[in-house]
Design an enzyme around this catalytic site. Structure first.
Site, PDB file in Angstrom:
ATOM      1  CG  ASP A 165      -6.084  10.742   5.259  1.00 38.62           C
ATOM      2  OD1 ASP A 165      -5.140  10.011   5.657  1.00 38.62           O
ATOM      3  OD2 ASP A 165      -5.948  11.599   4.378  1.00 38.62           O
ATOM      4  CB  ILE A 166      -4.033   7.319   9.532  1.00 36.09           C
ATOM      5  CG1 ILE A 166      -3.501   7.124  10.960  1.00 36.09           C
ATOM      6  CG2 ILE A 166      -2.926   7.216   8.493  1.00 36.09           C
ATOM      7  CD1 ILE A 166      -3.018   5.711  11.239  1.00 36.09           C
ATOM      8  CG  ASN A 208       7.919  -1.545   1.442  1.00 34.77           C
ATOM      9  OD1 ASN A 208       9.095  -1.261   1.666  1.00 34.77           O
ATOM     10  ND2 ASN A 208       7.160  -0.823   0.637  1.00 34.77           N
ATOM     11  N   GLY A 250      -1.095   2.579  -0.858  1.00 35.97           N
ATOM     12  CA  GLY A 250      -1.959   2.501   0.321  1.00 35.97           C
ATOM     13  C   GLY A 250      -1.674   3.591   1.346  1.00 35.97           C
ATOM     14  CB  VAL A 251      -1.994   3.585   5.035  1.00 37.38           C
ATOM     15  CG1 VAL A 251      -1.062   2.518   5.543  1.00 37.38           C
ATOM     16  CG2 VAL A 251      -2.160   4.692   6.073  1.00 37.38           C
ATOM     17  CG  ASP A 252       4.537   3.113   2.906  1.00 44.29           C
ATOM     18  OD1 ASP A 252       4.980   4.096   3.528  1.00 44.29           O
ATOM     19  OD2 ASP A 252       5.254   2.199   2.463  1.00 44.29           O
ATOM     20  CB  SER A 298      -0.978  -7.180   7.358  1.00 46.51           C
ATOM     21  OG  SER A 298       0.426  -7.231   7.482  1.00 46.51           O
ATOM     22  CB  THR A 299      -6.264  -5.538   6.522  1.00 44.95           C
ATOM     23  OG1 THR A 299      -6.322  -4.100   6.573  1.00 44.95           O
ATOM     24  CG2 THR A 299      -6.051  -6.091   7.911  1.00 44.95           C
TER      25      THR A 299
HETATM   26  N1  AR6 Z   1      -5.671   6.290   6.395  1.00 37.49           N
HETATM   27  C1  AR6 Z   1      -6.031   5.171   7.062  1.00 37.49           C
HETATM   28  N2  AR6 Z   1      -6.048   3.946   6.517  1.00 37.49           N
HETATM   29  C2  AR6 Z   1      -5.701   3.846   5.218  1.00 37.49           C
HETATM   30  C3  AR6 Z   1      -5.321   4.971   4.437  1.00 37.49           C
HETATM   31  C4  AR6 Z   1      -5.312   6.238   5.078  1.00 37.49           C
HETATM   32  N3  AR6 Z   1      -4.965   7.345   4.440  1.00 37.49           N
HETATM   33  N4  AR6 Z   1      -5.033   4.533   3.182  1.00 37.49           N
HETATM   34  C5  AR6 Z   1      -5.232   3.203   3.158  1.00 37.49           C
HETATM   35  N5  AR6 Z   1      -5.650   2.786   4.381  1.00 37.49           N
HETATM   36  P1  AR6 Z   1      -2.198  -1.076   2.913  1.00 37.49           P
HETATM   37  P2  AR6 Z   1      -0.629  -3.369   3.946  1.00 37.49           P
HETATM   38  C6  AR6 Z   1      -5.973   1.425   4.859  1.00 37.49           C
HETATM   39  O1  AR6 Z   1      -2.335  -1.729   1.598  1.00 37.49           O
HETATM   40  O2  AR6 Z   1      -1.715  -4.316   3.647  1.00 37.49           O
HETATM   41  C7  AR6 Z   1       2.207  -0.473   0.679  1.00 37.49           C
HETATM   42  O3  AR6 Z   1       2.489  -0.352  -0.679  1.00 37.49           O
HETATM   43  C8  AR6 Z   1      -6.392   0.388   3.852  1.00 37.49           C
HETATM   44  O4  AR6 Z   1      -7.754   0.561   3.487  1.00 37.49           O
HETATM   45  O5  AR6 Z   1      -1.866   0.380   2.953  1.00 37.49           O
HETATM   46  O6  AR6 Z   1       0.079  -3.478   5.272  1.00 37.49           O
HETATM   47  C9  AR6 Z   1       3.437  -0.649   1.543  1.00 37.49           C
HETATM   48  O7  AR6 Z   1       4.548   0.037   1.018  1.00 37.49           O
HETATM   49  C10 AR6 Z   1      -6.150  -0.893   4.643  1.00 37.49           C
HETATM   50  O8  AR6 Z   1      -7.257  -1.122   5.513  1.00 37.49           O
HETATM   51  O9  AR6 Z   1      -1.052  -1.812   3.836  1.00 37.49           O
HETATM   52  C11 AR6 Z   1       3.627  -2.132   1.533  1.00 37.49           C
HETATM   53  O10 AR6 Z   1       4.331  -2.558   0.373  1.00 37.49           O
HETATM   54  C12 AR6 Z   1      -4.946  -0.543   5.517  1.00 37.49           C
HETATM   55  O11 AR6 Z   1      -4.801   0.882   5.417  1.00 37.49           O
HETATM   56  C13 AR6 Z   1       2.227  -2.675   1.495  1.00 37.49           C
HETATM   57  O12 AR6 Z   1       1.430  -1.652   0.882  1.00 37.49           O
HETATM   58  C14 AR6 Z   1      -3.644  -1.229   5.120  1.00 37.49           C
HETATM   59  O13 AR6 Z   1      -3.552  -1.341   3.709  1.00 37.49           O
HETATM   60  C15 AR6 Z   1       1.692  -2.933   2.879  1.00 37.49           C
HETATM   61  O14 AR6 Z   1       0.433  -3.530   2.788  1.00 37.49           O
END
Ligand code: AR6
Length: 167
Positions: free
Chosen positions: A8-9, A22, A30-32, A115-116
């Site tokens: 977890d970052i 975003n 997600g991570v955000d 983005s993934t």
């Molecule tokens: N620590 C590390 N990596 C993580 C964590 C964490 N706690 N949580 C998720 N990931 P995403 P995007 C990984 O969807 O594709 C948001 O709603 C996850 O498994 O977070 O850039 C924003 O507000 C994946 O590998 O980001 C934007 O609207 C990676 O983080 C949109 O999502 C990125 O997944 C951005 O989408």
């Protein structure tokens, strides 16, 4: 040094963590979502004053309740088949983050796989872009961490690293 880690970052003890945000920078899933939850409401307040960020760029804020003193909010491209400049925008995202980190005196930094997730960018190609860009800046940092959220994702990064280093 570039390292691939699983975790977890929000829990990493680094100078800066990167958020996959975003255009609004006002939080999301997600991570955000995880970063905003861990940092507390002060982060959202600071982000409101930043006024958004174009795709392919990044903006820095404080870390608030996080161990990391700095959060670099990067806006990756939404994948729409690959013919809309997605690869160049993703590369630009990583470059902007690393340049901003250098400006701020950051020595250790962790990136999620921008983005993934929700944005659907193919993971192997994204990992190649991430690692190629990180390599260009490797000597300017003590550590650059590719923080993967699952062992499967870390395996994709390790394979990509072998390809990138092999080139
Ligand atoms: N620590 C590390 N990596 C993580 C964590 C964490 N706690 N949580 C998720 N990931 P995403 P995007 C990984 O969807 O594709 C948001 O709603 C996850 O498994 O977070 O850039 C924003 O507000 C994946 O590998 O980001 C934007 O609207 C990676 O983080 C949109 O999502 C990125 O997944 C951005 O989408």
């Amino acid at each position: 040094m570039i390292s691939v880690q699983v975790g977890d970052i929000t829990r990493l003890e680094v100078d800066a963590i990167v958020n996959a945000a975003n255009n609004s920078l006002l939080g999301g899933g997600g991570v955000d979502g995880a970063i905003h939850r861990a940092a507390g409401p002060g982060l959202r307040e600071e982000c409101e004053n930043v006024g958004g960020c174009p795709t392919g760029e990044a903006r820095a804020t404080g870390g608030h309740g996080l161990t990391a003193k700095i959060v670099i909010h990067a806006v990756g491209p939404v994948w729409s088949g690959g013919s809309r400049g997605e690869s160049g925008l993703l590369e630009s995202c990583y470059r902007h983050c690393l340049e901003l980190a250098l400006e701020k005196g950051v020595r250790t930094i962790a990136f999620p796989a921008i983005s993934t997730g929700a944005y659907g960018f193919p993971k192997s190609e994204a990992a190649r872009i991430a690692l190629t860009t990180m390599r260009a800046y490797e000597s300017s940092f003590t550590e650059i961490i590719a923080c993967c959220f699952s062992e499967e994702d870390a395996e994709i990064y390790r394979r990509a690293r072998d390809e990138v280093v092999g080139n």
